[in-house]
Design a protein around this motif. Structure first.
Motif, PDB file in Angstrom:
ATOM      1  N   HIS A 102       0.631  -1.076  -0.013  1.00  0.00           N
ATOM      2  CA  HIS A 102       0.048  -0.092  -0.049  1.00  0.00           C
ATOM      3  C   HIS A 102       0.883   1.328   0.017  1.00  0.00           C
ATOM      4  N   ARG A 103       2.009   1.187   0.374  1.00  0.00           N
ATOM      5  CA  ARG A 103       2.984   2.319   0.533  1.00  0.00           C
ATOM      6  C   ARG A 103       3.977   2.452  -0.353  1.00  0.00           C
ATOM      7  N   ALA A 104       3.857   1.478  -1.465  1.00  0.00           N
ATOM      8  CA  ALA A 104       5.132   1.526  -2.547  1.00  0.00           C
ATOM      9  C   ALA A 104       4.834   2.547  -3.518  1.00  0.00           C
ATOM     10  N   ASP A 105       6.057   3.184  -4.129  1.00  0.00           N
ATOM     11  CA  ASP A 105       5.632   3.983  -5.255  1.00  0.00           C
ATOM     12  C   ASP A 105       5.815   3.403  -6.413  1.00  0.00           C
ATOM     13  N   LEU A 106       6.287   2.122  -6.470  1.00  0.00           N
ATOM     14  CA  LEU A 106       6.457   1.422  -7.842  1.00  0.00           C
ATOM     15  C   LEU A 106       6.237   0.035  -7.370  1.00  0.00           C
ATOM     16  N   ILE A 107       5.284  -0.759  -8.304  1.00  0.00           N
ATOM     17  CA  ILE A 107       5.382  -2.104  -8.008  1.00  0.00           C
ATOM     18  C   ILE A 107       5.429  -3.119  -9.259  1.00  0.00           C
ATOM     19  N   VAL A 108       6.394  -3.796  -9.487  1.00  0.00           N
ATOM     20  CA  VAL A 108       6.852  -4.469 -10.822  1.00  0.00           C
ATOM     21  C   VAL A 108       5.978  -5.755 -10.390  1.00  0.00           C
ATOM     22  N   VAL A 109       5.070  -6.279 -11.355  1.00  0.00           N
ATOM     23  CA  VAL A 109       4.358  -7.666 -11.520  1.00  0.00           C
ATOM     24  C   VAL A 109       5.080  -8.262 -12.508  1.00  0.00           C
TER      25      VAL A 109
ATOM     26  N   ALA B 231       0.895   4.942  -6.194  1.00  0.00           N
ATOM     27  CA  ALA B 231       1.866   3.982  -6.975  1.00  0.00           C
ATOM     28  C   ALA B 231       1.740   3.817  -8.336  1.00  0.00           C
ATOM     29  N   LYS B 232       2.757   3.546  -9.029  1.00  0.00           N
ATOM     30  CA  LYS B 232       2.815   3.115 -10.422  1.00  0.00           C
ATOM     31  C   LYS B 232       3.130   1.595 -10.433  1.00  0.00           C
ATOM     32  N   ILE B 233       2.630   1.109 -11.522  1.00  0.00           N
ATOM     33  CA  ILE B 233       2.602  -0.601 -11.767  1.00  0.00           C
ATOM     34  C   ILE B 233       3.314  -0.679 -13.007  1.00  0.00           C
ATOM     35  N   ILE B 234       4.020  -1.707 -12.980  1.00  0.00           N
ATOM     36  CA  ILE B 234       4.801  -2.256 -14.422  1.00  0.00           C
ATOM     37  C   ILE B 234       4.367  -3.529 -14.450  1.00  0.00           C
ATOM     38  N   SER B 235       3.732  -3.942 -15.390  1.00  0.00           N
ATOM     39  CA  SER B 235       3.441  -5.575 -15.741  1.00  0.00           C
ATOM     40  C   SER B 235       4.279  -6.147 -16.733  1.00  0.00           C
ATOM     41  N   VAL B 236       5.152  -7.222 -16.212  1.00  0.00           N
ATOM     42  CA  VAL B 236       6.057  -7.891 -17.298  1.00  0.00           C
ATOM     43  C   VAL B 236       5.412  -9.207 -17.598  1.00  0.00           C
ATOM     44  N   ASN B 237       5.011  -9.424 -18.958  1.00  0.00           N
ATOM     45  CA  ASN B 237       4.350 -10.635 -19.024  1.00  0.00           C
ATOM     46  C   ASN B 237       4.255 -10.898 -20.701  1.00  0.00           C
ATOM     47  N   PRO B 238       4.290 -12.143 -20.982  1.00  0.00           N
ATOM     48  CA  PRO B 238       4.157 -12.387 -22.323  1.00  0.00           C
ATOM     49  C   PRO B 238       2.532 -12.216 -23.066  1.00  0.00           C
ATOM     50  N   LEU B 239       1.664 -12.496 -22.017  1.00  0.00           N
ATOM     51  CA  LEU B 239       0.263 -12.434 -22.222  1.00  0.00           C
ATOM     52  C   LEU B 239      -0.278 -11.067 -21.772  1.00  0.00           C
ATOM     53  N   PRO B 240      -1.164 -10.346 -22.215  1.00  0.00           N
ATOM     54  CA  PRO B 240      -1.851  -9.449 -21.548  1.00  0.00           C
ATOM     55  C   PRO B 240      -2.776 -10.144 -20.979  1.00  0.00           C
ATOM     56  N   GLU B 241      -2.911  -9.597 -19.404  1.00  0.00           N
ATOM     57  CA  GLU B 241      -3.839 -10.380 -18.499  1.00  0.00           C
ATOM     58  C   GLU B 241      -5.003  -9.136 -17.914  1.00  0.00           C
TER      59      GLU B 241
ATOM     60  N   SER C   6      10.844   6.204  -8.258  1.00  0.00           N
ATOM     61  CA  SER C   6      10.423   5.738  -7.054  1.00  0.00           C
ATOM     62  C   SER C   6      11.385   5.767  -5.965  1.00  0.00           C
ATOM     63  N   GLU C   7      10.826   5.896  -4.951  1.00  0.00           N
ATOM     64  CA  GLU C   7      11.783   5.821  -3.695  1.00  0.00           C
ATOM     65  C   GLU C   7      11.517   4.416  -2.990  1.00  0.00           C
ATOM     66  N   ARG C   8      10.393   3.936  -3.294  1.00  0.00           N
ATOM     67  CA  ARG C   8       9.910   2.581  -2.667  1.00  0.00           C
ATOM     68  C   ARG C   8       9.421   1.678  -3.790  1.00  0.00           C
ATOM     69  N   THR C   9      10.326   0.491  -4.183  1.00  0.00           N
ATOM     70  CA  THR C   9       9.913  -0.377  -5.246  1.00  0.00           C
ATOM     71  C   THR C   9       9.837  -1.656  -4.573  1.00  0.00           C
ATOM     72  N   ILE C  10       8.941  -2.443  -4.968  1.00  0.00           N
ATOM     73  CA  ILE C  10       8.647  -3.774  -4.991  1.00  0.00           C
ATOM     74  C   ILE C  10       8.449  -4.703  -6.098  1.00  0.00           C
ATOM     75  N   VAL C  11       9.002  -5.913  -6.303  1.00  0.00           N
ATOM     76  CA  VAL C  11       8.977  -6.600  -7.207  1.00  0.00           C
ATOM     77  C   VAL C  11       8.072  -7.820  -7.010  1.00  0.00           C
ATOM     78  N   CYS C  12       6.968  -8.280  -7.505  1.00  0.00           N
ATOM     79  CA  CYS C  12       6.238  -9.469  -7.158  1.00  0.00           C
ATOM     80  C   CYS C  12       6.585 -10.285  -8.572  1.00  0.00           C
ATOM     81  N   TRP C  13       6.508 -11.687  -8.146  1.00  0.00           N
ATOM     82  CA  TRP C  13       6.615 -12.797  -9.179  1.00  0.00           C
ATOM     83  C   TRP C  13       5.879 -13.800  -8.758  1.00  0.00           C
ATOM     84  N   ALA C  14       5.657 -14.608  -9.850  1.00  0.00           N
ATOM     85  CA  ALA C  14       5.230 -16.107  -9.530  1.00  0.00           C
ATOM     86  C   ALA C  14       5.964 -17.201 -10.765  1.00  0.00           C
TER      87      ALA C  14
ATOM     88  N   GLY D  94       7.575  -0.159   2.335  1.00  0.00           N
ATOM     89  CA  GLY D  94       7.055  -0.139   0.962  1.00  0.00           C
ATOM     90  C   GLY D  94       7.954  -0.451  -0.305  1.00  0.00           C
ATOM     91  N   ALA D  95       9.149  -1.139   0.358  1.00  0.00           N
ATOM     92  CA  ALA D  95       9.805  -1.906  -0.682  1.00  0.00           C
ATOM     93  C   ALA D  95      10.194  -3.224  -0.598  1.00  0.00           C
TER      94      ALA D  95
END
Length: 760
Positions: A219-226, A250-260, A359-367, A397-398
């Motif tokens: 909730h506190r992140a500036d940037l979330i990369v999924v 926050a801003k969100i970057i999605s990195v994926n071969p498929l649009p979801e 971004s001062e606070r960045t999170i990277v999510c992955w699966a 936030g990171a």
């Protein structure tokens, strides 16, 4: 009104295809949820059950491991969670009469969907050697057979004890205790097939194989990369956290071969505004080629290094090791190679860099999109490099956010379900119970299959799950299972694994998450650990599906008594009577569980386990610091005329459980044997939309692996890439095609050729 299970397998020869959707959840999700729930449970049972999902005084959803906020909604579940609950709380039943009517040869021809739709198993069942049907058996006789087979082994290492991620902490702790007292570390689990690469990379780099963020951090992140993740289908409640982060800026970057659809727009069913309009989530969509993620993060790291003032030099100096070697490798990253590996444009990567630097606070999510490749561990290490460069671990936030799938897969590992346990864990276990645990490593999932294939393993015991359906190289795996002397499955419902047996087989029906668990000392509860390291209780509220069911802890305790006999000083009977006694022992063995029972009593919402990098910026690695790494960049090279296939789930699916035959967000209805192909690739291969093709895997061993009769769907996937559902395409994944270090099957990197054919 509850509907009857399907009498026959639905025909899937001609699935309907419409354009993919661009928003997730909303009214369609509510309608679909209620329809499925009522078909399985009826109206009153639906209300009584769903209103207890993920509540502090209720039961943990048997679906994904996404955490809850402290303040719960009345409806604290998503569409797929409701499906998981409905499947377990169903009023349909599989009785001995069902098995009398369906010989093994019949069950083996049925789809996973049909098997799962039949309902809850009501009694222990036994398949004698040479028989063609399961027959009812008493619990006493079932445990006698199991104990006899285990005691007859030439070595304890001829036994395999597999654990599914739905297993509770209490049952998992007992299972690993029994296995080690018996004399083996053969404890493969579903994590071997999913986030093993994450654990391998994170343990080496930050000192703990778990994520470092909380919901509050998101909730506190500036940037979330999924990256490599589809939360709209696989972790739908995550969309609420992303929506909240977006509302906070926050801003969100999605990195994926498929649009979801879920990452495009989320129509939150909890609010009127969300239902009507929804919230756009992704600010930048990077449609990366399969397996290009390491190259992308390596180039971003190079660009950060080249930007004045972008590196958190104080953090790097005080808290990290290996920076110079890493920096040299990153500076050597090549633009042309990165563009070839990723399929991205220079402008897209430069836009991503702008967002990173802002971004001062960045999170990277992955699966799984990151974890199931040959080079998955170096890829996740590169993600850690990316976060370390700007001090984004151990800061609010990171951090790192590997999003776990099954509801207690992380907790099972915490409890000691691991074929390569830490010596300190074994020392604590041995001291507490007066046993001598084996110190040699056991078999993971892939090595377990190889051991069965090669005659090194004779007994296979599964605590939940669908091992045959979840594992790679289907024909090899099924042949290996049939070589076992005894296969045993602790289950709530039927699946493919019950139809692929050893010489003898047992099905041991167990209580589910929704079932009330009453033992000699009174009503019990179990505990689970979510994807962010929060431990909490789970209490079922429904009468058990049958009076003949045993709980998972009871099954393990009775197996241990039948196998170890009077020679064991472990109080197995006491553990079965009162699970609080199990938690008392966990508190003395597993770090972070001090005063386990008292803390649960004080706060029904549970407690957070300690996490040194997050809590105090302390990194318990071999160097005592967070480790930068400098592996060579890898990405798949695909021959001309071939495509790179990823296996994935449909929206009507959770792991190998098939709830229905639709994939609503991708526009697929009434069938699962489809392959998503970029229209330009399809044109080059001469494949019209609606044509049928065989998927033929190509691997270095020269073996032809074929999945026949898939309908071609022209779809906006990345060029050179294709996608199809598992478990139907597991047959294409070679057993020996695994990630370096973690040995996870490389199910997201399968080179295939497409040969025109007819419907299967």
């Amino acid at each position: 009104m509850v509907s009857k299970p399907p009498a026959g397998d639905p025909v899937q020869d001609a699935p309907q295809v419409t354009p993919p959707q661009h928003a997730a959840a909303g009214l369609p999700a509510i309608g679909h949820t209620l329809r499925i729930a009522q078909q399985q449970m009826g109206v009153s049972r639906t209300a009584r059950t769903l209103l207890k999902v993920n509540q502090k005084d209720g039961f943990d959803c048997p679906g994904c491991a996404w955490p809850e906020e402290d303040k719960r909604h009345v409806a604290e579940f998503c569409e797929n969670g409701a499906k998981a609950v409905a499947e377990e709380a169903t009023l349909r039943r599989v009785t001995p009469d069902f098995f009398a009517a369906h010989p093994l040869s019949d069950l083996a021809t049925r789809s996973g969907y049909w098997l799962g739709q039949q309902g809850r198993i009501t009694q222990p069942m036994y398949l004698p050697e040479g028989a063609d049907r399961y027959e009812a058996i008493s619990w006493e006789r079932a445990f006698a057979i199991l104990g006899e087979e285990l005691r007859a082994l030439a070595s304890p290492d001829e036994a395999l004890f597999y654990t599914s991620g739905r297993t509770s902490n209490e049952a998992a702790f007992l299972l690993q205790l029994f296995a080690r007292e018996f004399g083996t570390n053969n404890l493969p689990d579903c994590s071997n097939m999913c986030h093993e690469s994450s654990g391998s990379a994170l343990t080496e780099t930050i000192g703990i194989g778990k994520g470092s963020v909380s919901l509050e951090d998101l909730h506190r992140a500036d940037l979330i990369v999924v990256a490599g993740q589809n939360p709209g289908t696989n972790h739908p409640r995550m969309l609420s956290a992303l929506e909240k982060a977006k509302a906070a800026g926050a801003k969100i970057i999605s990195v994926n071969p498929l649009p979801e659809a879920g990452l495009e727009r989320f129509k939150n069913p909890q609010t009127p505004q969300g239902m009507l309009k929804g919230a756009a989530l992704t600010d930048l969509f990077l449609q990366i080629r399969i397996g290009g993620d390491q190259a992308l993060f390596r180039l971003l790291n190079k660009l950060v290094l080249e930007t004045d003032g972008a590196v958190d030099e104080a953090f790097v100096r005080e808290h990290t090791h290996g920076y110079a070697e890493f920096a040299a490798a990153a500076r050597a990253a090549d633009w042309d190679e990165t563009l070839a590996a990723t399929g991205l444009t220079r402008a897209e990567i430069e836009r991503a860099l702008e967002m990173v630097l802002a971004s001062e606070r960045t999170i990277v999510c992955w699966a799984m999109g990151l974890t199931q490749h040959k080079h998955s561990v170096p890829t996740i290490r590169e993600v850690v490099n990316f976060l370390l460069l700007r001090g984004n671990i151990g800061r609010p936030g990171a951090g790192v956010c590997p999003v776990r799938g099954h509801s207690n897969v992380q907790g099972d590992r915490t409890m000691g379900i691991f074929e390569r346990p830490a010596p300190a864990f074994l020392d604590a276990l041995d001291k507490e119970f007066g046993i001598v645990s084996p110190r040699h490593h056991g078999f993971d999932v892939v090595r377990s299959i190889q051991a069965l294939r090669d005659g090194e393993a004779k007994v296979f015991f599964a605590m939940g799950g669908n091992f045959v359906g979840a594992t790679p190289d289907t024909e090899v795996t099924e042949a290996a299972m049939r070589r076992a002397r005894l296969t045993v499955h602790v289950s709530t419902k039927l699946n493919r694994s019950h139809a692929v047996t050893g010489a003898r087989a047992l099905i041991l029906p167990t209580l589910g998450r929704t079932d009330k668990d009453v033992q000699q000392s009174g009503r019990q509860f179990v505990t689970v650990e979510d994807s962010m390291g929060l431990v909490h209780a789970s209490r079922g509220n429904l009468p058990p599906a049958s009076p003949h069911l045993l709980s998972e802890p009871a099954i393990v305790a009775r197996m241990a008594r039948a196998t170890l006999g009077d020679g064991s000083a472990t109080p197995w009977e006491a553990f079965e009577r009162d699970y609080a006694t199990i938690r008392d022992r966990i508190a003395r063995v597993v770090p972070g569980f001090d005063d386990f029972n008292a803390r649960l009593a004080a706060d029904p919402g549970g407690f957070a386990l300690p996490h040194a990098p997050r809590d105090e910026r302390r990194f318990p690695t071999a160097t005592g610091k967070a480790n930068f790494t400098a592996a060579p960049v890898e990405y798949p090279r695909v021959p001309e005329g071939r495509l790179l296939l990823q296996t994935l789930r449909s929206h009507d699916q959770y792991n190998t459980t098939i709830y229905g035959l639709d994939d609503r967000y991708r526009g697929i209805k009434g069938g699962r044997r489809i392959v998503l192909v970029n229209p330009e690739d399809a044109a080059a291969l001469g494949l019209a939309d609606g044509a049928y093709t065989d998927l033929v895997g190509e691997w270095t061993d020269g073996t032809e692996r074929r999945a026949p009769g898939f309908r071609v769907v022209h779809y906006p996937t990345a060029r050179g890439c294709a996608a199809a559902y598992y478990p139907e395409t597991n047959v294409l994944v070679p057993l020996e095609s695994t990630a370096d270090i973690s040995n996870t099957p490389a199910s997201k990197s399968v080179i295939v050729r497409l040969e025109q054919s007819q419907p299967a």
